[in-house]
Design an enzyme around this catalytic site. Structure first.
Site, PDB file in Angstrom:
ATOM      1  N   GLY A   1      70.880 -49.793  16.370  1.00 41.41           N
ATOM      2  CA  GLY A   1      70.530 -51.045  15.702  1.00 41.41           C
ATOM      3  C   GLY A   1      70.645 -52.230  16.643  1.00 41.41           C
ATOM      4  O   GLY A   1      69.715 -53.042  16.758  1.00 41.41           O
TER       5      GLY A   1
ATOM      6  N   ASP B   1      74.472 -48.194  10.458  1.00 40.63           N
ATOM      7  CA  ASP B   1      75.406 -47.394   9.655  1.00 40.63           C
ATOM      8  C   ASP B   1      76.427 -48.242   8.910  1.00 40.63           C
ATOM      9  O   ASP B   1      76.910 -47.860   7.849  1.00 40.63           O
ATOM     10  CB  ASP B   1      76.202 -46.444  10.572  1.00 40.63           C
TER      11      ASP B   1
ATOM     12  N   VAL C   1      85.713 -56.102  19.828  1.00 44.69           N
ATOM     13  CA  VAL C   1      85.943 -57.202  18.884  1.00 44.69           C
ATOM     14  C   VAL C   1      87.024 -56.772  17.903  1.00 44.69           C
ATOM     15  O   VAL C   1      86.919 -55.724  17.255  1.00 44.69           O
ATOM     16  CB  VAL C   1      84.641 -57.559  18.137  1.00 44.69           C
TER      17      VAL C   1
ATOM     18  N   GLU D   1      74.054 -27.729  13.162  1.00 41.09           N
ATOM     19  CA  GLU D   1      73.703 -27.617  14.581  1.00 41.09           C
ATOM     20  C   GLU D   1      74.866 -27.059  15.398  1.00 41.09           C
ATOM     21  O   GLU D   1      74.680 -26.205  16.266  1.00 41.09           O
ATOM     22  CB  GLU D   1      73.248 -28.988  15.100  1.00 41.09           C
TER      23      GLU D   1
HETATM   24  C1  LIG Z   1      77.115 -36.046  15.889  1.00 44.56           C
HETATM   25  C2  LIG Z   1      76.057 -36.942  15.312  1.00 44.56           C
HETATM   26  C3  LIG Z   1      74.756 -36.481  15.175  1.00 44.56           C
HETATM   27  C4  LIG Z   1      73.769 -37.306  14.635  1.00 44.56           C
HETATM   28  N1  LIG Z   1      72.494 -36.819  14.531  1.00 44.56           N
HETATM   29  C5  LIG Z   1      71.512 -37.630  14.081  1.00 44.56           C
HETATM   30  C6  LIG Z   1      70.159 -37.182  14.054  1.00 44.56           C
HETATM   31  O1  LIG Z   1      69.853 -36.034  14.405  1.00 44.56           O
HETATM   32  N2  LIG Z   1      69.206 -38.053  13.628  1.00 44.56           N
HETATM   33  C7  LIG Z   1      69.509 -39.335  13.230  1.00 44.56           C
HETATM   34  O2  LIG Z   1      68.618 -40.099  12.891  1.00 44.56           O
HETATM   35  N3  LIG Z   1      70.772 -39.776  13.231  1.00 44.56           N
HETATM   36  C8  LIG Z   1      71.787 -38.959  13.661  1.00 44.56           C
HETATM   37  N4  LIG Z   1      73.077 -39.411  13.684  1.00 44.56           N
HETATM   38  C9  LIG Z   1      73.358 -40.742  13.125  1.00 44.56           C
HETATM   39  C10 LIG Z   1      72.975 -41.838  14.092  1.00 44.56           C
HETATM   40  O3  LIG Z   1      73.510 -41.574  15.362  1.00 44.56           O
HETATM   41  C11 LIG Z   1      73.489 -43.157  13.526  1.00 44.56           C
HETATM   42  O4  LIG Z   1      72.885 -43.371  12.272  1.00 44.56           O
HETATM   43  C12 LIG Z   1      73.162 -44.313  14.462  1.00 44.56           C
HETATM   44  O5  LIG Z   1      73.803 -44.140  15.697  1.00 44.56           O
HETATM   45  C13 LIG Z   1      73.588 -45.634  13.830  1.00 44.56           C
HETATM   46  O6  LIG Z   1      73.277 -46.675  14.712  1.00 44.56           O
HETATM   47  P1  LIG Z   1      74.139 -47.994  14.721  1.00 44.56           P
HETATM   48  O7  LIG Z   1      73.445 -48.940  15.637  1.00 44.56           O
HETATM   49  O8  LIG Z   1      74.421 -48.428  13.342  1.00 44.56           O
HETATM   50  O9  LIG Z   1      75.562 -47.573  15.332  1.00 44.56           O
HETATM   51  P2  LIG Z   1      75.948 -46.758  16.628  1.00 44.56           P
HETATM   52  O10 LIG Z   1      74.776 -46.140  17.268  1.00 44.56           O
HETATM   53  O11 LIG Z   1      77.068 -45.869  16.208  1.00 44.56           O
HETATM   54  O12 LIG Z   1      76.520 -47.885  17.612  1.00 44.56           O
HETATM   55  C14 LIG Z   1      77.658 -48.640  17.306  1.00 44.56           C
HETATM   56  C15 LIG Z   1      78.166 -49.283  18.599  1.00 44.56           C
HETATM   57  O13 LIG Z   1      79.152 -50.240  18.246  1.00 44.56           O
HETATM   58  C16 LIG Z   1      80.211 -50.196  19.170  1.00 44.56           C
HETATM   59  N5  LIG Z   1      81.396 -50.731  18.499  1.00 44.56           N
HETATM   60  C17 LIG Z   1      81.979 -50.278  17.370  1.00 44.56           C
HETATM   61  N6  LIG Z   1      83.016 -51.052  17.026  1.00 44.56           N
HETATM   62  C18 LIG Z   1      83.104 -52.027  17.971  1.00 44.56           C
HETATM   63  C19 LIG Z   1      83.970 -53.135  18.162  1.00 44.56           C
HETATM   64  N7  LIG Z   1      84.967 -53.427  17.297  1.00 44.56           N
HETATM   65  N8  LIG Z   1      83.790 -53.922  19.244  1.00 44.56           N
HETATM   66  C20 LIG Z   1      82.786 -53.656  20.125  1.00 44.56           C
HETATM   67  N9  LIG Z   1      81.935 -52.620  19.992  1.00 44.56           N
HETATM   68  C21 LIG Z   1      82.078 -51.830  18.915  1.00 44.56           C
HETATM   69  C22 LIG Z   1      80.309 -48.726  19.535  1.00 44.56           C
HETATM   70  O14 LIG Z   1      80.937 -48.569  20.796  1.00 44.56           O
HETATM   71  C23 LIG Z   1      78.842 -48.294  19.538  1.00 44.56           C
HETATM   72  O15 LIG Z   1      78.269 -48.402  20.821  1.00 44.56           O
HETATM   73  C24 LIG Z   1      74.089 -38.616  14.220  1.00 44.56           C
HETATM   74  C25 LIG Z   1      75.388 -39.083  14.370  1.00 44.56           C
HETATM   75  C26 LIG Z   1      76.364 -38.260  14.916  1.00 44.56           C
HETATM   76  C27 LIG Z   1      77.777 -38.773  15.087  1.00 44.56           C
END
Ligand SMILES: Cc1cc2nc3c(=O)[nH]c(=O)nc-3n(C[C@H](O)[C@H](O)[C@H](O)COP(=O)(O)OP(=O)(O)OC[C@H]3O[C@@H](n4cnc5c(N)ncnc54)[C@H](O)[C@@H]3O)c2cc1C
Length: 439
Positions: free
Chosen positions: A25, A310, A89, A180
């Site tokens: 995101g 998420d 943060v 998986e």
């Molecule tokens: C094992 C696994 C398999 C998956 N397989 C799939 C799949 O096959 N297909 C699919 O669509 N989705 C899959 N997902 C889900 C998908 O990865 C997530 O929906 C997606 O990553 C969400 O994106 P996001 O940007 O919300 O958060 P994320 O990609 O989780 O990124 C969050 C970021 O925030 C940072 N962060 C968190 N808290 C703090 C803080 N306090 N200060 C600074 N930085 C912080 C973290 O370091 C991270 O880099 C999977 C997830 C997992 C764990």
């Protein structure tokens, strides 16, 4: 008083959009804001983006950890309005528009929380202590070490009860990650164990999958669920549906269907909860510890704070529990919010977010995957090729795409894997000897 930190020293006169999180995101949003009249500051506790869908392949030693990570700074080399700081943060101070971080206090004009989710142990601290989560690269590497260390120990232990516990792997959670992982463990058992571990029999290695719902891959079609069950069962994975883990003390795993499994490795893929810094009012937290947002991703009760991916819960008629926690939802929310932030700054009307579900994919093993693409349900080799293509194309970085592709090709033809390395020993805090209550 403000602490003057390097990011503060870089402040410009344009509105500053601070994005917490360089996941799917956060990255998409920052790209969307490339030519916008704002300064973007991204903060992440890691200096790299993780491609979580392939974490299980790192855990099983199929691909190298570095190939699913990409430096955030490298992605934005050509962005004039972008700055990155590796910072965690801790707290959002809404009244002063500041963040408390481990590198100092940072001011924002607009804040976007894109911090993703973390493993949910549903409040069971014993399971949290002994089971293995897999949400990031360090955790996947811990798991890889533990699996390999346990096989090494099994080779040299004389205690048969301990040996079987070391060779018994329980995966909790039958969603895509659990399926998986089980498929990969089953493949390791069939293709690698007898070849590389002389002295261990594949018949002594057991893989269990425990799922609370009555079918695997519950978010996918019944056809996909049935196929996953069939293929895993053929791979000698024992599946317990409608079953919940009650306790795990590092040796005995108790399930509410009356079964007790002796195991040294429990992989927890049973749920996630939103991850966020302090400072969000309790009234704005929804089911699954996600932040309640309106149709433009704005945190309810706030003017200049947004949440995507998420960690966000946008309830709509079609998605009464918020959007699914998948990468496409986070990416699409990042895109829409980028456009809406510019509209807000220019005092133009915003457009509500609309999720376009492009379908779901899950791989079950070699030549086996399932795909739900609208009314079209694919399985077997075609779905497996599609799964591979989608994942390769989605990886960040040209080199990573190539490395993963060649690793897969080599694994496929050699029927083996090259990344089964205990690079750092994982010390699992588990009881050495346990009294058997069944004795
Ligand atoms: C094992 C696994 C398999 C998956 N397989 C799939 C799949 O096959 N297909 C699919 O669509 N989705 C899959 N997902 C889900 C998908 O990865 C997530 O929906 C997606 O990553 C969400 O994106 P996001 O940007 O919300 O958060 P994320 O990609 O989780 O990124 C969050 C970021 O925030 C940072 N962060 C968190 N808290 C703090 C803080 N306090 N200060 C600074 N930085 C912080 C973290 O370091 C991270 O880099 C999977 C997830 C997992 C764990």
């Amino acid at each position: 008083m403000f602490t003057v930190t390097p990011p503060e020293a870089n402040r410009q006169s344009r509105p500053r959009v601070v994005i917490i999180g360089g996941g799917f995101g956060g990255l998409t949003l920052a790209k969307q804001l490339k030519n916008a009249p704002v300064d973007v500051l991204m903060l992440d506790k890691q200096n790299y983006h993780t491609f979580q869908p392939l974490l299980y392949q790192v855990a099983i030693g199929s691909i190298a950890a570095d190939s699913i990570a990409f430096p955030i700074r490298r992605i934005f080399t050509k962005y004039d309005n972008f700055t990155f700081n590796m910072a965690e943060v801790k707290k959002i101070n809404q009244e002063s528009n500041t963040l408390d971080t481990n590198v100092g206090t940072i001011h924002y004009d607009y804040l976007v929380i894109a911090t993703g989710s973390n493993t949910n142990f549903f409040g069971n601290s014993e399971i949290e202590h002994y089971a293995m989560p897999m949400k990031n690269i360090p955790e996947a590497l811990n798991l890889r070490s533990l699996i390999l260390q346990n096989l090494e120990k099994a080779l040299v232990t004389a205690d048969m009860r301990e040996k079987f516990a070391l060779m018994t792997f329980v995966v909790v959670g039958g969603g895509p990650t659990g399926v998986e992982l089980c498929g990969a463990l089953a493949e390791m058992r069939h293709l690698i164990l007898s070849k590389d571990y002389h002295g261990l029999s594949k018949y002594d290695m057991r893989v269990y999958l425990v799922e609370g719902k009555d079918r695997l891959l519950a978010a996918m079609s019944p056809e996909a669920s049935a196929r996953a069950k069939k293929i895993l069962t053929e791979g000698d994975v024992t599946i317990f549906n409608s079953a919940h883990v009650q306790s795990y003390d590092g040796f005995f795993l108790n399930i509410d269907n009356g079964k007790t499994i002796k195991t040294r490795t429990v992989l927890w893929a049973a749920g996630v909860k939103g991850e966020m810094p302090e400072g969000i009012a309790a009234g704005s937290i929804a089911r699954g510890n996600r932040i309640s947002v309106d149709e433009i991703s704005r945190v309810k009760g706030s003017q200049n704070i947004f949440a995507i991916g998420d960690v966000a819960s946008m309830v709509t008629e079609e998605y009464p529990n918020g959007h699914p926690g998948v990468a496409p939802a986070a990416i699409q929310q990042g895109e829409t919010l980028g456009k809406n932030l510019v509209r807000l700054i220019n005092n133009q009307p915003t457009e509500p977010f609309k999720y376009h579900d492009k379908g779901s994919l899950a791989t079950i093993g070699r030549n086996e995957a399932v795909a739900d693409l609208g009314k079209l349900h694919l399985k077997g080799f075609i779905a497996w090729v599609l799964w591979g293509l989608v994942h390769i194309m989605s990886l960040a970085g040209f080199a990573n795409k190539g490395i993963v592709f060649f690793s897969w090709a080599i694994n496929y033809f050699t029927k083996n894997t090259d990344n089964r390395l205990v690079v750092r020993y994982f010390k699992k805090d588990a009881p050495e000897t346990v009294e058997d209550p069944q004795k």
